[in-house]
Design a protein around this motif. Structure first.
Motif, PDB file in Angstrom:
ATOM      1  N   PRO A 231       0.768  -1.259   0.197  1.00 46.37           N
ATOM      2  CA  PRO A 231      -0.249  -0.131   0.041  1.00 46.37           C
ATOM      3  C   PRO A 231       0.899   1.339  -0.092  1.00 46.37           C
ATOM      4  CG  PRO A 231       0.100  -0.846   2.169  1.00 46.37           C
ATOM      5  CD  PRO A 231       0.660  -1.970   1.354  1.00 46.37           C
ATOM      6  N   ASN A 232       2.143   1.067   0.306  1.00 51.88           N
ATOM      7  CA  ASN A 232       3.135   2.447   0.241  1.00 51.88           C
ATOM      8  C   ASN A 232       3.679   2.631  -0.890  1.00 51.88           C
ATOM      9  OD1 ASN A 232       3.142   1.199   3.731  1.00 51.88           O
ATOM     10  ND2 ASN A 232       2.142   3.046   3.086  1.00 51.88           N
ATOM     11  N   PHE A 233       4.658   3.689  -0.918  1.00 48.84           N
ATOM     12  CA  PHE A 233       5.116   4.133  -2.237  1.00 48.84           C
ATOM     13  C   PHE A 233       6.409   4.371  -1.996  1.00 48.84           C
ATOM     14  CE2 PHE A 233       0.770   4.956  -2.538  1.00 48.84           C
ATOM     15  CZ  PHE A 233       0.309   4.724  -3.918  1.00 48.84           C
ATOM     16  N   PHE A 234       7.186   3.371  -1.568  1.00 48.64           N
ATOM     17  CA  PHE A 234       8.432   3.409  -1.388  1.00 48.64           C
ATOM     18  C   PHE A 234       9.295   3.262  -2.536  1.00 48.64           C
ATOM     19  CE2 PHE A 234      12.769   1.933  -0.092  1.00 48.64           C
ATOM     20  CZ  PHE A 234      13.155   2.607   1.503  1.00 48.64           C
ATOM     21  N   GLU A 235      10.239   3.973  -3.076  1.00 46.05           N
ATOM     22  CA  GLU A 235      11.044   3.990  -4.286  1.00 46.05           C
ATOM     23  C   GLU A 235      12.160   3.175  -3.998  1.00 46.05           C
ATOM     24  OE1 GLU A 235      11.162   8.085  -5.100  1.00 46.05           O
ATOM     25  OE2 GLU A 235       9.171   8.247  -6.144  1.00 46.05           O
ATOM     26  N   ILE A 236      12.362   2.054  -4.904  1.00 42.96           N
ATOM     27  CA  ILE A 236      13.381   1.428  -4.660  1.00 42.96           C
ATOM     28  C   ILE A 236      14.603   1.551  -5.962  1.00 42.96           C
ATOM     29  CG2 ILE A 236      12.529  -0.174  -3.345  1.00 42.96           C
ATOM     30  CD1 ILE A 236      12.188  -2.331  -5.610  1.00 42.96           C
ATOM     31  N   GLU A 237      14.111   2.065  -6.968  1.00 42.38           N
ATOM     32  CA  GLU A 237      15.085   2.243  -8.000  1.00 42.38           C
ATOM     33  C   GLU A 237      14.980   3.438  -8.878  1.00 42.38           C
ATOM     34  OE1 GLU A 237      16.685  -1.241 -10.763  1.00 42.38           O
ATOM     35  OE2 GLU A 237      14.954  -0.367 -11.965  1.00 42.38           O
ATOM     36  N   TYR A 238      16.012   4.220  -9.300  1.00 43.26           N
ATOM     37  CA  TYR A 238      15.919   5.047 -10.405  1.00 43.26           C
ATOM     38  C   TYR A 238      16.960   4.751 -11.553  1.00 43.26           C
ATOM     39  CZ  TYR A 238      14.015   7.939  -6.472  1.00 43.26           C
ATOM     40  OH  TYR A 238      13.354   8.540  -5.492  1.00 43.26           O
ATOM     41  N   VAL A 239      16.608   4.863 -12.849  1.00 41.14           N
ATOM     42  CA  VAL A 239      17.276   4.861 -14.094  1.00 41.14           C
ATOM     43  C   VAL A 239      17.221   5.980 -14.714  1.00 41.14           C
ATOM     44  CG1 VAL A 239      17.969   3.129 -15.933  1.00 41.14           C
ATOM     45  CG2 VAL A 239      17.135   2.189 -13.778  1.00 41.14           C
ATOM     46  N   ILE A 240      18.389   6.790 -15.103  1.00 41.23           N
ATOM     47  CA  ILE A 240      18.603   7.749 -15.997  1.00 41.23           C
ATOM     48  C   ILE A 240      19.680   7.501 -17.073  1.00 41.23           C
ATOM     49  CG2 ILE A 240      19.127  10.244 -15.913  1.00 41.23           C
ATOM     50  CD1 ILE A 240      18.859  10.478 -13.191  1.00 41.23           C
ATOM     51  N   PRO A 328      21.719  13.402 -22.319  1.00 40.13           N
ATOM     52  CA  PRO A 328      22.245  12.204 -21.748  1.00 40.13           C
ATOM     53  C   PRO A 328      22.892  11.415 -22.786  1.00 40.13           C
ATOM     54  CG  PRO A 328      19.939  12.344 -21.232  1.00 40.13           C
ATOM     55  CD  PRO A 328      20.222  13.537 -22.355  1.00 40.13           C
ATOM     56  N   VAL A 329      24.206  11.224 -22.410  1.00 44.05           N
ATOM     57  CA  VAL A 329      25.047  10.210 -23.295  1.00 44.05           C
ATOM     58  C   VAL A 329      25.739   9.039 -22.715  1.00 44.05           C
ATOM     59  CG1 VAL A 329      25.886  12.174 -24.747  1.00 44.05           C
ATOM     60  CG2 VAL A 329      27.129  11.699 -22.722  1.00 44.05           C
ATOM     61  N   ARG A 330      25.205   8.925 -21.360  1.00 41.82           N
ATOM     62  CA  ARG A 330      25.661   7.834 -20.481  1.00 41.82           C
ATOM     63  C   ARG A 330      24.621   7.519 -19.704  1.00 41.82           C
ATOM     64  NH1 ARG A 330      31.706   9.523 -18.592  1.00 41.82           N
ATOM     65  NH2 ARG A 330      30.561  10.824 -17.047  1.00 41.82           N
ATOM     66  N   GLY A 331      24.695   6.457 -18.859  1.00 40.26           N
ATOM     67  CA  GLY A 331      23.436   5.818 -18.018  1.00 40.26           C
ATOM     68  C   GLY A 331      23.799   5.772 -16.360  1.00 40.26           C
ATOM     69  N   ALA A 332      22.913   5.923 -15.413  1.00 42.08           N
ATOM     70  CA  ALA A 332      23.219   5.788 -14.131  1.00 42.08           C
ATOM     71  C   ALA A 332      21.924   5.192 -13.624  1.00 42.08           C
ATOM     72  CB  ALA A 332      23.479   7.319 -13.479  1.00 42.08           C
ATOM     73  N   ALA A 333      22.297   4.494 -12.319  1.00 39.41           N
ATOM     74  CA  ALA A 333      20.850   3.709 -11.834  1.00 39.41           C
ATOM     75  C   ALA A 333      21.397   3.869 -10.179  1.00 39.41           C
ATOM     76  CB  ALA A 333      20.844   2.486 -12.134  1.00 39.41           C
ATOM     77  N   ILE A 334      20.226   3.806  -9.471  1.00 42.92           N
ATOM     78  CA  ILE A 334      20.368   3.728  -8.098  1.00 42.92           C
ATOM     79  C   ILE A 334      19.683   2.802  -7.450  1.00 42.92           C
ATOM     80  CG2 ILE A 334      18.754   5.343  -7.569  1.00 42.92           C
ATOM     81  CD1 ILE A 334      20.604   6.630  -5.412  1.00 42.92           C
ATOM     82  N   ARG A 335      19.902   2.071  -6.398  1.00 38.68           N
ATOM     83  CA  ARG A 335      18.806   0.961  -5.638  1.00 38.68           C
ATOM     84  C   ARG A 335      18.986   1.304  -4.392  1.00 38.68           C
ATOM     85  NH1 ARG A 335      15.478  -2.419  -8.364  1.00 38.68           N
ATOM     86  NH2 ARG A 335      15.541  -3.756  -6.674  1.00 38.68           N
ATOM     87  N   PHE A 336      17.772   1.555  -3.890  1.00 34.71           N
ATOM     88  CA  PHE A 336      17.465   2.014  -2.390  1.00 34.71           C
ATOM     89  C   PHE A 336      17.286   0.392  -1.813  1.00 34.71           C
ATOM     90  CE2 PHE A 336      16.420   5.551  -4.687  1.00 34.71           C
ATOM     91  CZ  PHE A 336      17.483   6.549  -3.920  1.00 34.71           C
ATOM     92  N   LEU A 337      18.278  -0.144  -0.940  1.00 28.96           N
ATOM     93  CA  LEU A 337      17.879  -1.575  -0.490  1.00 28.96           C
ATOM     94  C   LEU A 337      16.966  -1.786   0.487  1.00 28.96           C
ATOM     95  CD1 LEU A 337      20.713  -1.291  -1.788  1.00 28.96           C
ATOM     96  CD2 LEU A 337      21.685  -2.739  -0.085  1.00 28.96           C
ATOM     97  N   THR A 338      16.235  -2.683   0.657  1.00 28.06           N
ATOM     98  CA  THR A 338      15.096  -3.030   1.712  1.00 28.06           C
ATOM     99  C   THR A 338      15.222  -4.244   2.219  1.00 28.06           C
ATOM    100  OG1 THR A 338      13.925  -3.854  -0.253  1.00 28.06           O
ATOM    101  CG2 THR A 338      13.617  -1.668   0.254  1.00 28.06           C
TER     102      THR A 338
END
Length: 415
Positions: A231-240, A328-338
Protein backbone atom coordinates in the motif's frame (compact mmCIF):
# COMPACT_ATOMS: atom_id res chain seq x y z
CA UNK A 1 39.63 52.09 -12.66
CA UNK A 2 37.12 50.72 -10.15
CA UNK A 3 36.88 46.94 -10.20
CA UNK A 4 33.30 45.64 -10.46
CA UNK A 5 32.03 43.95 -7.32
CA UNK A 6 31.31 40.23 -7.40
CA UNK A 7 27.72 39.15 -8.04
CA UNK A 8 25.91 38.16 -4.87
CA UNK A 9 23.73 35.13 -4.23
CA UNK A 10 21.03 35.00 -1.55
CA UNK A 11 20.71 31.29 -0.79
CA UNK A 12 17.38 30.87 1.02
CA UNK A 13 16.81 27.87 3.26
CA UNK A 14 20.36 26.56 3.36
CA UNK A 15 20.62 22.82 3.89
CA UNK A 16 18.79 20.31 6.00
CA UNK A 17 20.96 18.20 8.27
CA UNK A 18 20.66 14.92 6.31
CA UNK A 19 23.64 13.71 4.27
CA UNK A 20 21.80 14.13 0.97
CA UNK A 21 20.68 17.66 1.79
CA UNK A 22 24.20 18.69 2.79
CA UNK A 23 25.68 17.20 -0.38
CA UNK A 24 23.15 19.02 -2.59
CA UNK A 25 23.93 22.40 -1.03
CA UNK A 26 27.69 21.78 -0.98
CA UNK A 27 27.45 21.03 -4.72
CA UNK A 28 25.32 24.10 -5.42
CA UNK A 29 27.60 26.42 -3.48
CA UNK A 30 30.65 24.96 -5.20
CA UNK A 31 29.11 25.79 -8.57
CA UNK A 32 28.28 29.27 -7.31
CA UNK A 33 31.91 29.80 -6.28
CA UNK A 34 33.12 28.75 -9.74
CA UNK A 35 31.10 31.68 -11.10
CA UNK A 36 32.58 34.15 -8.64
CA UNK A 37 29.42 34.52 -6.56
CA UNK A 38 29.51 35.79 -3.01
CA UNK A 39 26.98 33.92 -0.89
CA UNK A 40 24.71 35.05 1.94
CA UNK A 41 22.91 31.98 3.27
CA UNK A 42 19.78 31.98 5.40
CA UNK A 43 18.26 29.12 7.35
CA UNK A 44 16.35 28.39 10.51
CA UNK A 45 18.54 29.02 13.55
CA UNK A 46 18.65 25.41 14.76
CA UNK A 47 19.51 24.06 11.33
CA UNK A 48 22.25 26.64 10.84
CA UNK A 49 23.81 25.34 14.04
CA UNK A 50 23.40 21.72 12.88
CA UNK A 51 25.10 22.31 9.50
CA UNK A 52 28.35 24.14 10.30
CA UNK A 53 30.15 22.73 7.25
CA UNK A 54 27.60 24.45 5.00
CA UNK A 55 27.66 27.71 6.94
CA UNK A 56 31.44 27.74 6.53
CA UNK A 57 31.04 27.71 2.74
CA UNK A 58 29.09 31.00 2.75
CA UNK A 59 30.45 34.52 3.09
CA UNK A 60 27.67 35.32 5.55
CA UNK A 61 24.85 33.43 7.24
CA UNK A 62 21.70 34.70 8.94
CA UNK A 63 18.95 33.01 10.92
CA UNK A 64 15.69 33.50 9.03
CA UNK A 65 12.77 31.07 9.30
CA UNK A 66 11.69 30.26 5.74
CA UNK A 67 8.55 28.55 7.02
CA UNK A 68 7.14 31.85 8.34
CA UNK A 69 5.21 33.47 5.44
CA UNK A 70 6.82 36.72 4.40
CA UNK A 71 9.76 36.48 6.80
CA UNK A 72 12.42 35.92 4.12
CA UNK A 73 10.99 38.69 1.94
CA UNK A 74 10.92 41.14 4.86
CA UNK A 75 14.49 40.22 5.79
CA UNK A 76 15.66 40.68 2.18
CA UNK A 77 14.01 44.12 1.96
CA UNK A 78 15.70 45.13 5.20
CA UNK A 79 19.11 44.03 3.96
CA UNK A 80 18.59 45.87 0.68
CA UNK A 81 17.57 49.02 2.56
CA UNK A 82 20.77 48.71 4.59
CA UNK A 83 22.82 48.67 1.39
CA UNK A 84 23.39 44.96 0.78
CA UNK A 85 22.98 44.05 -2.89
CA UNK A 86 21.77 40.71 -4.22
CA UNK A 87 21.81 39.58 -7.86
CA UNK A 88 20.39 36.06 -7.56
CA UNK A 89 17.93 34.42 -5.17
CA UNK A 90 17.95 30.64 -5.06
CA UNK A 91 17.27 27.70 -2.77
CA UNK A 92 16.98 23.93 -2.99
CA UNK A 93 14.75 22.85 -0.11
CA UNK A 94 11.16 21.95 -0.91
CA UNK A 95 9.72 23.72 2.11
CA UNK A 96 11.67 26.90 1.30
CA UNK A 97 10.51 27.42 -2.28
CA UNK A 98 7.74 29.87 -1.42
CA UNK A 99 10.25 31.90 0.60
CA UNK A 100 12.66 31.85 -2.36
CA UNK A 101 9.94 33.20 -4.65
CA UNK A 102 8.82 35.85 -2.15
CA UNK A 103 12.37 37.09 -1.56
CA UNK A 104 13.10 37.33 -5.29
CA UNK A 105 9.84 39.19 -5.82
CA UNK A 106 10.63 41.59 -2.96
CA UNK A 107 14.03 42.38 -4.48
CA UNK A 108 12.78 42.62 -8.08
CA UNK A 109 15.04 39.74 -9.15
CA UNK A 110 14.37 36.76 -11.44
CA UNK A 111 12.20 34.13 -9.81
CA UNK A 112 8.92 32.29 -9.94
CA UNK A 113 5.72 34.16 -9.07
CA UNK A 114 5.00 33.42 -5.40
CA UNK A 115 1.39 32.49 -6.19
CA UNK A 116 2.58 29.96 -8.78
CA UNK A 117 4.90 28.31 -6.27
CA UNK A 118 2.14 28.20 -3.67
CA UNK A 119 -0.11 26.53 -6.23
CA UNK A 120 2.27 23.70 -7.05
CA UNK A 121 3.13 23.16 -3.39
CA UNK A 122 -0.58 22.73 -2.60
CA UNK A 123 -1.24 19.49 -4.43
CA UNK A 124 -4.98 19.84 -4.94
CA UNK A 125 -4.61 23.37 -6.36
CA UNK A 126 -2.02 22.13 -8.85
CA UNK A 127 -4.28 19.21 -9.82
CA UNK A 128 -7.22 21.54 -10.36
CA UNK A 129 -5.18 23.96 -12.48
CA UNK A 130 -3.82 21.17 -14.68
CA UNK A 131 -7.23 19.56 -15.10
CA UNK A 132 -8.78 22.90 -16.06
CA UNK A 133 -6.10 23.27 -18.76
CA UNK A 134 -6.94 19.87 -20.23
CA UNK A 135 -4.15 17.73 -18.76
CA UNK A 136 -5.07 14.22 -17.63
CA UNK A 137 -5.48 14.12 -13.86
CA UNK A 138 -6.97 11.60 -11.43
CA UNK A 139 -10.19 12.67 -9.75
CA UNK A 140 -9.52 13.90 -6.24
CA UNK A 141 -11.06 15.58 -3.22
CA UNK A 142 -9.69 17.56 -0.30
CA UNK A 143 -11.10 16.01 2.87
CA UNK A 144 -11.26 17.11 6.47
CA UNK A 145 -12.47 13.87 8.02
CA UNK A 146 -13.24 10.21 7.40
CA UNK A 147 -16.85 10.87 6.43
CA UNK A 148 -15.78 12.99 3.46
CA UNK A 149 -13.36 10.27 2.32
CA UNK A 150 -16.07 7.64 2.47
CA UNK A 151 -18.36 9.85 0.40
CA UNK A 152 -15.63 10.22 -2.27
CA UNK A 153 -14.98 6.47 -2.28
CA UNK A 154 -18.67 5.81 -2.83
CA UNK A 155 -18.75 8.13 -5.86
CA UNK A 156 -15.56 6.93 -7.59
CA UNK A 157 -13.79 3.77 -8.68
CA UNK A 158 -10.86 2.41 -6.68
CA UNK A 159 -8.16 1.82 -5.81
CA UNK A 160 -7.44 5.20 -4.21
CA UNK A 161 -4.54 7.09 -2.68
CA UNK A 162 -4.71 8.99 0.61
CA UNK A 163 -1.98 11.63 1.06
CA UNK A 164 -1.16 15.01 2.64
CA UNK A 165 -1.87 18.27 0.81
CA UNK A 166 1.67 19.47 1.38
CA UNK A 167 4.52 17.02 2.01
CA UNK A 168 7.40 15.32 0.23
CA UNK A 169 9.23 12.00 -0.04
CA UNK A 170 6.00 9.95 -0.11
CA UNK A 171 5.45 10.89 3.52
CA UNK A 172 2.03 9.79 4.68
CA UNK A 173 1.00 8.37 1.28
CA UNK A 174 -1.01 5.14 1.22
CA UNK A 175 -2.93 3.20 -1.41
CA UNK A 176 -6.22 1.68 -0.29
CA UNK A 177 -8.46 -0.81 -2.08
CA UNK A 178 -11.55 -0.25 0.01
CA UNK A 179 -13.06 1.50 3.03
CA UNK A 180 -11.80 -1.25 5.33
CA UNK A 181 -8.23 0.05 4.84
CA UNK A 182 -9.09 3.68 5.45
CA UNK A 183 -8.37 3.85 9.18
CA UNK A 184 -4.76 2.72 8.75
CA UNK A 185 -4.23 5.20 5.90
CA UNK A 186 -5.54 8.09 7.96
CA UNK A 187 -3.35 7.06 10.87
CA UNK A 188 -0.28 7.22 8.56
CA UNK A 189 -0.93 10.87 7.66
CA UNK A 190 1.49 13.31 9.34
CA UNK A 191 -1.43 15.67 10.04
CA UNK A 192 -5.21 15.36 9.88
CA UNK A 193 -6.14 19.00 9.30
CA UNK A 194 -6.81 18.55 5.57
CA UNK A 195 -5.68 15.83 3.22
CA UNK A 196 -6.29 14.48 -0.26
CA UNK A 197 -7.93 11.32 -1.50
CA UNK A 198 -7.60 10.61 -5.21
CA UNK A 199 -8.01 7.82 -7.70
CA UNK A 200 -5.00 5.53 -8.03
CA UNK A 201 -3.24 5.82 -11.39
CA UNK A 202 -2.14 2.53 -12.98
CA UNK A 203 1.08 2.64 -14.96
CA UNK A 204 4.85 2.95 -14.56
CA UNK A 205 6.14 6.08 -12.84
CA UNK A 206 8.67 8.53 -14.22
CA UNK A 207 9.96 11.99 -13.48
CA UNK A 208 11.40 14.74 -15.65
CA UNK A 209 14.44 16.64 -14.41
CA UNK A 210 15.24 20.04 -15.84
CA UNK A 211 16.08 23.71 -15.66
CA UNK A 212 14.54 26.95 -16.87
CA UNK A 213 16.69 28.86 -19.37
CA UNK A 214 15.50 32.26 -20.48
CA UNK A 215 12.21 31.55 -18.71
CA UNK A 216 11.57 28.39 -20.76
CA UNK A 217 11.76 24.85 -19.36
CA UNK A 218 14.51 22.59 -20.69
CA UNK A 219 14.22 18.87 -19.84
CA UNK A 220 17.64 17.37 -19.08
CA UNK A 221 16.51 13.76 -18.67
CA UNK A 222 13.59 11.48 -17.87
CA UNK A 223 14.00 9.17 -14.87
CA UNK A 224 12.26 5.81 -14.50
CA UNK A 225 11.21 4.53 -11.07
CA UNK A 226 10.49 1.20 -9.46
CA UNK A 227 8.43 1.06 -6.28
CA UNK A 228 7.73 -1.57 -3.68
CA UNK A 229 4.23 -3.06 -4.01
CA UNK A 230 1.35 -1.11 -2.40
CA UNK A 231 0.00 0.00 0.00
CA UNK A 232 2.89 2.46 0.33
CA UNK A 233 5.07 4.18 -2.25
CA UNK A 234 8.64 3.39 -1.25
CA UNK A 235 10.89 3.97 -4.29
CA UNK A 236 13.61 1.35 -4.67
CA UNK A 237 15.16 2.20 -8.05
CA UNK A 238 15.84 5.11 -10.41
CA UNK A 239 17.36 4.77 -13.88
CA UNK A 240 18.55 7.77 -15.92
CA UNK A 241 17.78 8.19 -18.73
CA UNK A 242 14.62 6.09 -18.60
CA UNK A 243 14.71 3.06 -20.89
CA UNK A 244 11.68 3.94 -23.01
CA UNK A 245 10.92 4.32 -26.73
CA UNK A 246 11.92 7.67 -28.20
CA UNK A 247 8.32 8.62 -28.91
CA UNK A 248 7.41 7.99 -25.25
CA UNK A 249 10.25 10.19 -24.02
CA UNK A 250 9.30 12.94 -26.47
CA UNK A 251 5.65 12.87 -25.36
CA UNK A 252 6.64 13.00 -21.68
CA UNK A 253 8.84 16.02 -22.36
CA UNK A 254 6.13 17.73 -24.40
CA UNK A 255 3.54 17.33 -21.65
CA UNK A 256 5.93 18.46 -18.90
CA UNK A 257 7.03 21.58 -20.77
CA UNK A 258 3.42 22.53 -21.52
CA UNK A 259 2.31 21.95 -17.93
CA UNK A 260 5.07 24.11 -16.47
CA UNK A 261 3.97 26.92 -18.74
CA UNK A 262 0.33 26.58 -17.72
CA UNK A 263 1.34 26.66 -14.06
CA UNK A 264 3.20 29.94 -14.58
CA UNK A 265 6.66 28.65 -13.62
CA UNK A 266 9.74 30.16 -15.23
CA UNK A 267 12.82 30.01 -12.98
CA UNK A 268 15.29 27.62 -11.40
CA UNK A 269 15.15 23.85 -11.53
CA UNK A 270 12.22 21.47 -11.83
CA UNK A 271 11.34 17.89 -10.96
CA UNK A 272 7.98 16.74 -12.34
CA UNK A 273 6.48 13.36 -11.44
CA UNK A 274 4.17 11.48 -13.80
CA UNK A 275 2.74 8.16 -14.93
CA UNK A 276 2.65 6.56 -18.38
CA UNK A 277 -0.77 4.97 -18.78
CA UNK A 278 -2.93 3.43 -21.49
CA UNK A 279 -4.21 6.96 -22.16
CA UNK A 280 -0.73 8.49 -22.24
CA UNK A 281 0.87 10.84 -19.71
CA UNK A 282 -0.89 11.55 -16.42
CA UNK A 283 0.94 14.30 -14.56
CA UNK A 284 1.67 14.01 -10.87
CA UNK A 285 3.38 16.42 -8.51
CA UNK A 286 5.38 19.41 -9.76
CA UNK A 287 8.40 20.68 -7.83
CA UNK A 288 10.47 23.82 -8.51
CA UNK A 289 13.68 22.33 -7.15
CA UNK A 290 16.18 19.63 -8.00
CA UNK A 291 15.18 16.02 -7.58
CA UNK A 292 16.15 14.13 -4.44
CA UNK A 293 17.50 10.60 -4.18
CA UNK A 294 21.04 11.55 -5.32
CA UNK A 295 19.73 12.31 -8.81
CA UNK A 296 21.90 15.43 -8.86
CA UNK A 297 24.98 13.20 -8.84
CA UNK A 298 23.54 10.72 -11.33
CA UNK A 299 22.73 13.49 -13.81
CA UNK A 300 26.29 14.76 -13.62
CA UNK A 301 27.46 11.33 -14.82
CA UNK A 302 24.79 10.96 -17.48
CA UNK A 303 25.50 14.43 -18.95
CA UNK A 304 29.27 14.89 -18.66
CA UNK A 305 30.22 18.36 -17.52
CA UNK A 306 26.70 19.20 -16.34
CA UNK A 307 26.43 21.69 -13.49
CA UNK A 308 22.71 21.66 -12.79
CA UNK A 309 22.77 24.43 -10.19
CA UNK A 310 25.33 26.38 -12.16
CA UNK A 311 22.92 26.53 -15.10
CA UNK A 312 20.52 28.57 -12.95
CA UNK A 313 23.28 31.01 -12.01
CA UNK A 314 24.50 31.21 -15.64
CA UNK A 315 20.98 32.00 -16.80
CA UNK A 316 20.67 34.97 -14.44
CA UNK A 317 24.21 36.21 -15.02
CA UNK A 318 23.84 36.06 -18.79
CA UNK A 319 26.62 33.50 -19.22
CA UNK A 320 26.39 31.49 -22.45
CA UNK A 321 24.79 28.04 -22.16
CA UNK A 322 25.32 25.38 -24.84
CA UNK A 323 21.94 23.65 -24.76
CA UNK A 324 23.07 21.17 -27.45
CA UNK A 325 25.47 19.69 -24.88
CA UNK A 326 22.70 19.16 -22.31
CA UNK A 327 21.80 15.67 -23.53
CA UNK A 328 22.24 12.30 -21.77
CA UNK A 329 25.06 10.28 -23.32
CA UNK A 330 25.65 7.73 -20.53
CA UNK A 331 23.53 5.90 -17.95
CA UNK A 332 23.14 5.82 -14.18
CA UNK A 333 21.03 3.82 -11.75
CA UNK A 334 20.43 3.72 -8.02
CA UNK A 335 19.01 0.99 -5.80
CA UNK A 336 17.57 1.71 -2.35
CA UNK A 337 18.05 -1.47 -0.39
CA UNK A 338 15.13 -2.94 1.55
CA UNK A 339 16.37 -5.53 4.06
CA UNK A 340 13.79 -7.39 6.12
CA UNK A 341 12.56 -5.55 9.20
CA UNK A 342 14.05 -6.55 12.51
CA UNK A 343 17.15 -6.04 14.61
CA UNK A 344 20.25 -5.95 12.42
CA UNK A 345 22.82 -8.60 13.31
CA UNK A 346 25.32 -8.15 10.46
CA UNK A 347 25.85 -6.70 6.99
CA UNK A 348 27.87 -8.85 4.59
CA UNK A 349 29.47 -7.78 1.32
CA UNK A 350 29.17 -4.02 1.79
CA UNK A 351 32.89 -3.23 1.70
CA UNK A 352 33.24 -4.87 -1.70
CA UNK A 353 30.30 -2.88 -3.08
CA UNK A 354 31.67 0.40 -1.75
CA UNK A 355 35.00 -0.28 -3.47
CA UNK A 356 33.50 -0.95 -6.91
CA UNK A 357 34.88 1.57 -9.44
CA UNK A 358 31.47 2.25 -11.03
CA UNK A 359 29.89 3.38 -7.75
CA UNK A 360 28.96 7.07 -7.85
CA UNK A 361 27.74 7.08 -4.27
CA UNK A 362 26.80 4.50 -1.66
CA UNK A 363 25.50 4.87 1.83
CA UNK A 364 24.90 2.49 4.72
CA UNK A 365 22.86 4.17 7.44
CA UNK A 366 22.45 1.25 9.84
CA UNK A 367 24.81 -0.88 11.88
CA UNK A 368 24.47 -4.05 13.96
CA UNK A 369 22.09 -3.50 16.84
CA UNK A 370 19.87 -1.03 14.97
CA UNK A 371 16.22 -1.89 14.36
CA UNK A 372 15.15 -1.78 10.71
CA UNK A 373 11.57 -0.55 10.43
CA UNK A 374 9.09 -1.49 7.66
CA UNK A 375 9.84 0.43 4.46
CA UNK A 376 7.08 3.03 4.15
CA UNK A 377 8.75 6.31 3.12
CA UNK A 378 12.14 7.80 2.25
CA UNK A 379 12.71 8.29 5.96
CA UNK A 380 13.15 4.50 6.19
CA UNK A 381 15.98 4.27 3.63
CA UNK A 382 18.79 2.35 5.26
CA UNK A 383 21.21 1.83 2.36
CA UNK A 384 21.68 2.82 -1.27
CA UNK A 385 23.98 2.10 -4.19
CA UNK A 386 24.27 4.50 -7.16
CA UNK A 387 26.35 3.52 -10.19
CA UNK A 388 27.34 5.00 -13.52
CA UNK A 389 27.88 3.13 -16.79
CA UNK A 390 28.02 3.71 -20.54
CA UNK A 391 24.29 2.99 -20.97
CA UNK A 392 21.24 2.98 -18.70
CA UNK A 393 20.76 -0.74 -19.35
CA UNK A 394 24.29 -1.48 -18.11
CA UNK A 395 23.82 0.78 -15.09
CA UNK A 396 20.57 -0.92 -14.10
CA UNK A 397 22.09 -4.40 -14.39
CA UNK A 398 25.11 -3.44 -12.33
CA UNK A 399 23.12 -1.71 -9.59
CA UNK A 400 20.90 -4.77 -9.20
CA UNK A 401 23.92 -7.11 -9.20
CA UNK A 402 25.63 -5.09 -6.49
CA UNK A 403 22.46 -5.05 -4.41
CA UNK A 404 22.26 -8.83 -4.62
CA UNK A 405 25.82 -9.10 -3.31
CA UNK A 406 24.89 -7.40 -0.02
CA UNK A 407 23.31 -9.54 2.70
CA UNK A 408 21.53 -8.13 5.74
CA UNK A 409 21.21 -10.56 8.63
CA UNK A 410 18.33 -9.65 10.91
CA UNK A 411 16.49 -11.16 13.82
CA UNK A 412 13.11 -10.45 15.32
CA UNK A 413 13.16 -7.20 17.27
CA UNK A 414 11.79 -7.29 20.81
CA UNK A 415 8.42 -5.60 21.22
Amino acid sequence: MVEPTSPRLLFVGGAGDAALAVDVVRTALGQARKRGLQVHLTNQEATLAATPAITALADAASAVDFEIPGASADWARGRAAAGERFDIVFGVREMAQEAVAEAADALGLPGNPPQAVHRVRTKDEARAALAAAGFRQPRFRVCADEAEVRDFLARTTGPWVVKPRDAMGSEGVTRIDGPQELAAALEFLPERTAFIVEEFVTGPEYSAEGVFLGGAPHVLAVTSKELLPPPNFFEIEYVIPAIVPEETRAEIERQVVAALGVLGLRYGQFHVELWWTERGVVLGEVHVRNAGGWIHRMLAHVIPGLEWFGLVFDDVLGNPVDTAALQPVRGAAIRFLTPPPGRLVAVEGWEEVAAHPAVIHCELAVRPGDVIEPHRSVENRVALIAVGADTPEEARRLARKLEESVRFVTEAAPH
